[in-house]
Design a protein around this motif. Structure first.
Motif, PDB file in Angstrom:
ATOM      1  N   MET A   1       0.867  -1.191   0.000  1.00 21.78           N
ATOM      2  CA  MET A   1       0.000   0.000   0.000  1.00 21.78           C
ATOM      3  C   MET A   1       0.894   1.228   0.000  1.00 21.78           C
ATOM      4  O   MET A   1       1.986   1.201   0.569  1.00 21.78           O
ATOM      5  CB  MET A   1      -0.861  -0.031   1.261  1.00 21.78           C
ATOM      6  N   THR A   2       0.451   2.286  -0.645  1.00 23.35           N
ATOM      7  CA  THR A   2       1.226   3.518  -0.552  1.00 23.35           C
ATOM      8  C   THR A   2       0.349   4.773  -0.644  1.00 23.35           C
ATOM      9  O   THR A   2      -0.737   4.750  -1.221  1.00 23.35           O
ATOM     10  CB  THR A   2       2.337   3.593  -1.635  1.00 23.35           C
ATOM     11  N   VAL A   3       0.842   5.822  -0.008  1.00 24.97           N
ATOM     12  CA  VAL A   3       0.295   7.176  -0.167  1.00 24.97           C
ATOM     13  C   VAL A   3       1.447   8.007  -0.734  1.00 24.97           C
ATOM     14  O   VAL A   3       2.383   8.327  -0.032  1.00 24.97           O
ATOM     15  CB  VAL A   3      -0.145   7.779   1.187  1.00 24.97           C
ATOM     16  N   PRO A   4       1.398   8.338  -2.026  1.00 21.82           N
ATOM     17  CA  PRO A   4       2.520   9.059  -2.633  1.00 21.82           C
ATOM     18  C   PRO A   4       2.556  10.513  -2.171  1.00 21.82           C
ATOM     19  O   PRO A   4       1.594  10.995  -1.591  1.00 21.82           O
ATOM     20  CB  PRO A   4       2.229   8.975  -4.128  1.00 21.82           C
ATOM     21  N   PRO A   5       3.672  11.199  -2.434  1.00 19.42           N
ATOM     22  CA  PRO A   5       3.726  12.627  -2.110  1.00 19.42           C
ATOM     23  C   PRO A   5       2.591  13.362  -2.819  1.00 19.42           C
ATOM     24  O   PRO A   5       2.160  12.960  -3.897  1.00 19.42           O
ATOM     25  CB  PRO A   5       5.073  13.064  -2.705  1.00 19.42           C
ATOM     26  N   ILE A   6       2.109  14.428  -2.181  1.00 14.42           N
ATOM     27  CA  ILE A   6       1.026  15.208  -2.778  1.00 14.42           C
ATOM     28  C   ILE A   6       1.549  15.973  -3.983  1.00 14.42           C
ATOM     29  O   ILE A   6       2.551  16.678  -3.896  1.00 14.42           O
ATOM     30  CB  ILE A   6       0.459  16.198  -1.746  1.00 14.42           C
ATOM     31  N   THR A   7       0.880  15.796  -5.110  1.00 11.99           N
ATOM     32  CA  THR A   7       1.237  16.561  -6.304  1.00 11.99           C
ATOM     33  C   THR A   7      -0.040  17.251  -6.802  1.00 11.99           C
ATOM     34  O   THR A   7      -1.105  16.639  -6.765  1.00 11.99           O
ATOM     35  CB  THR A   7       1.793  15.644  -7.425  1.00 11.99           C
ATOM     36  N   PRO A   8       0.072  18.494  -7.238  1.00 16.62           N
ATOM     37  CA  PRO A   8      -1.119  19.232  -7.662  1.00 16.62           C
ATOM     38  C   PRO A   8      -1.838  18.553  -8.832  1.00 16.62           C
ATOM     39  O   PRO A   8      -3.062  18.504  -8.875  1.00 16.62           O
ATOM     40  CB  PRO A   8      -0.580  20.607  -8.090  1.00 16.62           C
ATOM     41  N   ASP A   9      -1.052  18.005  -9.740  1.00 21.31           N
ATOM     42  CA  ASP A   9      -1.604  17.347 -10.914  1.00 21.31           C
ATOM     43  C   ASP A   9      -1.581  15.828 -10.673  1.00 21.31           C
ATOM     44  O   ASP A   9      -0.545  15.296 -10.297  1.00 21.31           O
ATOM     45  CB  ASP A   9      -0.711  17.729 -12.111  1.00 21.31           C
ATOM     46  N   PRO A  10      -2.700  15.137 -10.904  1.00 21.01           N
ATOM     47  CA  PRO A  10      -2.715  13.681 -10.694  1.00 21.01           C
ATOM     48  C   PRO A  10      -1.614  12.961 -11.465  1.00 21.01           C
ATOM     49  O   PRO A  10      -1.097  11.939 -11.005  1.00 21.01           O
ATOM     50  CB  PRO A  10      -4.085  13.251 -11.219  1.00 21.01           C
TER      51      PRO A  10
END
Ligand SMILES: *Cc1c(COP(=O)(O)O)cnc(C)c1O
Length: 236
Positions: free
Chosen positions: A165-174
């Motif tokens: 499972m992962t939560v990637p870094p937040i990026t403005p564009d998907p």
């Protein structure tokens, strides 16, 4: 204002389109409704719309929800998806059907011991900190800890390690999340090729409200959707 039922059906359609674009079967992707901070009524509305898989990120909050409302939700499945301290492992093993956020050998051992005592088998995922962010929980890719968890799995009688499972870094564009999803998929393939006994890694839990279509295109088998189903969460 759209209802929870309408939101769920719209998301299911978007998952199916993304799957087809990638030549995948829509059936290969589970939709998890992330109900953290949401009142029990919202969970029931989702349940009545046919939703059966739910994710919560705090043991106590979920215990309260179960305690204060007669959750008439037969066959619903609840997964713990938030960071779990080892001292809450026993309670989590009792309340949840699965823990998708195992990030240490110690936590795995505690969960296994607790599940064994309860006479149940617990499915678990290993949470990977795919972007190597300081503030995030999860094991580093290719770390000794990841190897130790995977190698340790053969000694756990009551846990089944089923994926990552992962939560990637937040990026403005998907689109910004795509390399991280790809990287989790590649990590999974590397780990599978090592053939750890009693480990199967068929589950890739990745993709949230703003980037789940990209995640599906990159091989996700479970998307975790909160806001796009239930609306904005109140701050806590
Ligand atoms: C809150 C949460 C989600 C859902 O996030 P949304 O952006 O609201 O869809 C998914 N996964 C984890 C681990 C979460 O904590």
């Amino acid at each position: 204002m759209s209802s929870i039922a309408e939101n769920i059906s719209a998301i299911r359609e978007r998952i199916a389109s993304a799957a087809r674009r990638a030549g995948r079967s829509p059936k290969a992707i589970a939709l998890m409704a992330v109900s953290k901070t949401q009142p029990a009524d919202s969970l029931l509305a989702a349940y009545d719309a046919g939703q059966r898989l739910f994710g919560e990120n705090r043991v106590q909050e979920f215990a309260d929800k179960l305690g204060t409302t007669p959750l008439r939700m037969n066959n619903a499945e609840f997964h713990m998806i938030g960071h779990l301290q080892s001292n809450k492992a026993a309670r989590a093993a009792e309340l949840f059907h699965a823990v998708d956020s195992v990030d240490s050998v110690k936590l795995g051992q505690r969960l296994d011991a607790a599940a064994e005592q309860l006479g149940k088998t617990l499915d678990v995922l290993i949470e990977i900190n795919i972007g190597g962010e300081q503030a995030k929980s999860g094991v580093s890719p290719d770390s000794a800890e990841l190897e130790n968890i995977l190698a340790g799995a053969k000694d756990w009688s009551s846990l089944r390690v089923r994926g990552l499972m992962t939560v990637p870094p937040i990026t403005p564009d998907p689109e910004g999340a795509r390399p991280y999803f790809r990287s989790l998929c590649a990590l999974r393939d590397r780990m599978v090729s090592r053939g750890y006994p009693s480990v199967s890694l068929e589950v890739l839990s990745m993709g949230m409200s703003h980037d789940f279509e990209v995640a599906v295109e990159e091989g996700s088998t479970c998307v975790r959707i909160g806001t796009a189903i239930f609306g904005e969460r109140s701050k806590r």
